[in-house]
Write a protein that holds these residues in place. Structure first.
Motif, mmCIF file in Angstrom:
data_model
loop_
_atom_site.group_PDB
_atom_site.id
_atom_site.type_symbol
_atom_site.label_atom_id
_atom_site.label_comp_id
_atom_site.label_asym_id
_atom_site.label_seq_id
_atom_site.Cartn_x
_atom_site.Cartn_y
_atom_site.Cartn_z
ATOM 1 N N ARG A 147 0.831 -1.209 0.000
ATOM 2 C CA ARG A 147 0.000 0.000 0.000
ATOM 3 C C ARG A 147 0.868 1.262 0.000
ATOM 4 N N LEU B 128 2.460 1.565 -3.540
ATOM 5 C CA LEU B 128 1.447 1.946 -4.520
ATOM 6 C C LEU B 128 1.148 3.443 -4.429
ATOM 7 N N ALA B 129 1.137 3.947 -3.196
ATOM 8 C CA ALA B 129 0.850 5.372 -2.994
ATOM 9 C C ALA B 129 2.012 6.252 -3.446
ATOM 10 N N GLU C 76 4.164 5.821 -9.374
ATOM 11 C CA GLU C 76 3.226 6.046 -10.467
ATOM 12 C C GLU C 76 3.258 4.887 -11.467
ATOM 13 N N THR D 180 2.420 1.586 -13.423
ATOM 14 C CA THR D 180 1.200 0.807 -13.638
ATOM 15 C C THR D 180 1.385 -0.553 -12.979
ATOM 16 N N SER D 181 0.299 -1.081 -12.468
ATOM 17 C CA SER D 181 0.369 -2.371 -11.777
ATOM 18 C C SER D 181 -1.007 -3.006 -11.721
ATOM 19 N N ARG E 126 -3.285 -2.265 -8.595
ATOM 20 C CA ARG E 126 -4.131 -1.091 -8.396
ATOM 21 C C ARG E 126 -5.600 -1.453 -8.617
ATOM 22 N N GLY E 127 -6.446 -0.976 -7.692
ATOM 23 C CA GLY E 127 -7.879 -1.211 -7.834
ATOM 24 C C GLY E 127 -8.360 -2.546 -7.320
ATOM 25 N N ILE F 273 -5.504 -5.490 -1.547
ATOM 26 C CA ILE F 273 -4.066 -5.754 -1.446
ATOM 27 C C ILE F 273 -3.809 -6.784 -0.359
ATOM 28 N N ASP G 154 4.813 -8.399 -12.932
ATOM 29 C CA ASP G 154 4.450 -7.026 -12.574
ATOM 30 C C ASP G 154 5.646 -6.352 -11.889
#
Length: 315
Positions: free
Chosen positions: A197, A200-201, A204, A206-207, A210-211, A214, A227
């Motif tokens: 987390r 991810l924050a 930037e 792409t992964s 995200r969404g 976790i 990834d």
């Protein structure tokens, strides 16, 4: 001469029980509910009742039972006493004396993670070894250390508390133990999710992470798919765990390091990632110590508990 023994693994929700012969073959296994109400006063009576019923149903006379080994979640001293076990609602308790009185059998008690290590050494990933480190990566990080075939419990029953070694003194969030920067905060399932987390924050990139929810499993699934952000997360995790295991190995000099717990279900990719970091940090004499996956799963506790009592009575 005794032919049988019982292995008990007490958890916060269920108590796993096993009937073994003295060679370590499991003859029967079952579970009972952990009744933590009223200060956990029913737990040991329930264990004794279940064991005595099983012995009666199997027509096993008392003289043929070597005794009961029991693993519990908390530090256990050489007298079989525990100062507290929060998950069981226990305060100070003389486990061995109480269960011996209730059952009539000899009893040996130890910390559950240490007992699991004994099980993995006897019949699991460390079979054949006499010196071994077990690290379990679950909701927290547990572990056990075996030297010359015996559990290293220490003066306060806290030997093998691998998860509370400090690996990041700059960590500001507190561990459940009250410390800061514990291995548990990085290498547990919850720790891996926490790292994910944060990254991810901060990133930037792409992964596929995200969404979605976790979890440690999601991180390793994404890692297996190539990834890049997941690879960065696994790198942080494996670096912390590999460095910690390198430090432990130069003290214990194990023949094998066994990795278990829910996170270990990621399989060989986890071993490969941690092994790469371990080799970077380990003392030269210990650098080639193999890292392997645990084999016994949820049975490690009852198997180790059986071995615990057999060692105690000399069977």
């Amino acid at each position: 001469m005794a032919q049988y023994c019982f292995g008990i693994d007490v958890g916060g929700t269920t108590i796993k029980c096993g009937l073994f012969d003295t060679s370590g073959k499991v003859l029967d296994k079952w579970e009972i509910k952990t009744r933590v109400e009223e200060g956990g006063m029913h737990i040991l009576p329930d264990v004794a009742e279940s064991i005595l019923r099983k012995a009666k149903d199997a027509s096993i006379p008392a003289k043929d039972v070597a005794g009961i080994g029991i693993g519990v979640p908390g530090p256990v001293n050489e007298k079989g006493e525990i100062p507290c076990a929060v998950n069981l609602h226990w305060g100070q308790k003389c486990i061995e004396e109480e269960l011996r009185t209730l059952s009539g059998y000899p009893v040996k008690a130890a910390n559950d993670a240490n007992v699991a290590a004994l099980g993995e050494m006897w019949k699991g990933g460390g079979e054949g070894a006499r010196n071994m480190i077990l690290v379990t990566l679950g909701t927290g990080v547990g572990g056990g250390i075996i030297v010359n075939g015996r559990i290293v419990a220490g003066a306060h029953g806290a030997g093998g508390e691998i998860g509370h070694a400090c690996v990041d003194p700059n960590e500001e969030e507190a561990c459940n133990c009250g410390g800061h920067g514990c291995l548990e905060q990085t290498a547990s399932a919850t720790g891996i999710a926490r790292i994910a987390r944060r990254m991810l924050a901060q990133s930037e990139k792409t992964s596929v992470l995200r969404g979605q929810e976790i979890t440690a499993k999601a991180v390793f699934d994404a890692y297996k798919e190539g990834d890049q952000l997941a690879a960065d997360i696994v790198s942080v995790f494996s670096d912390c765990l590999g460095r910690a295991l390198g430090n432990f190995s130069c003290v214990v000099d194990p023949e094998v390091i066994v990795i278990g717990g829910g996170v270990s279900k990621a399989g060989d990719v986890l071993i490969q990632a941690v092994e790469k970091s371990y080799k970077k940090y380990a003392f030269s004499a210990c650098r080639d110590t193999p890292l392997v996956l645990a084999k016994l799963g949820n049975d490690a506790g009852i198997v180790g508990a059986a071995k615990l009592i057999l060692d105690a009575v000399g069977s």
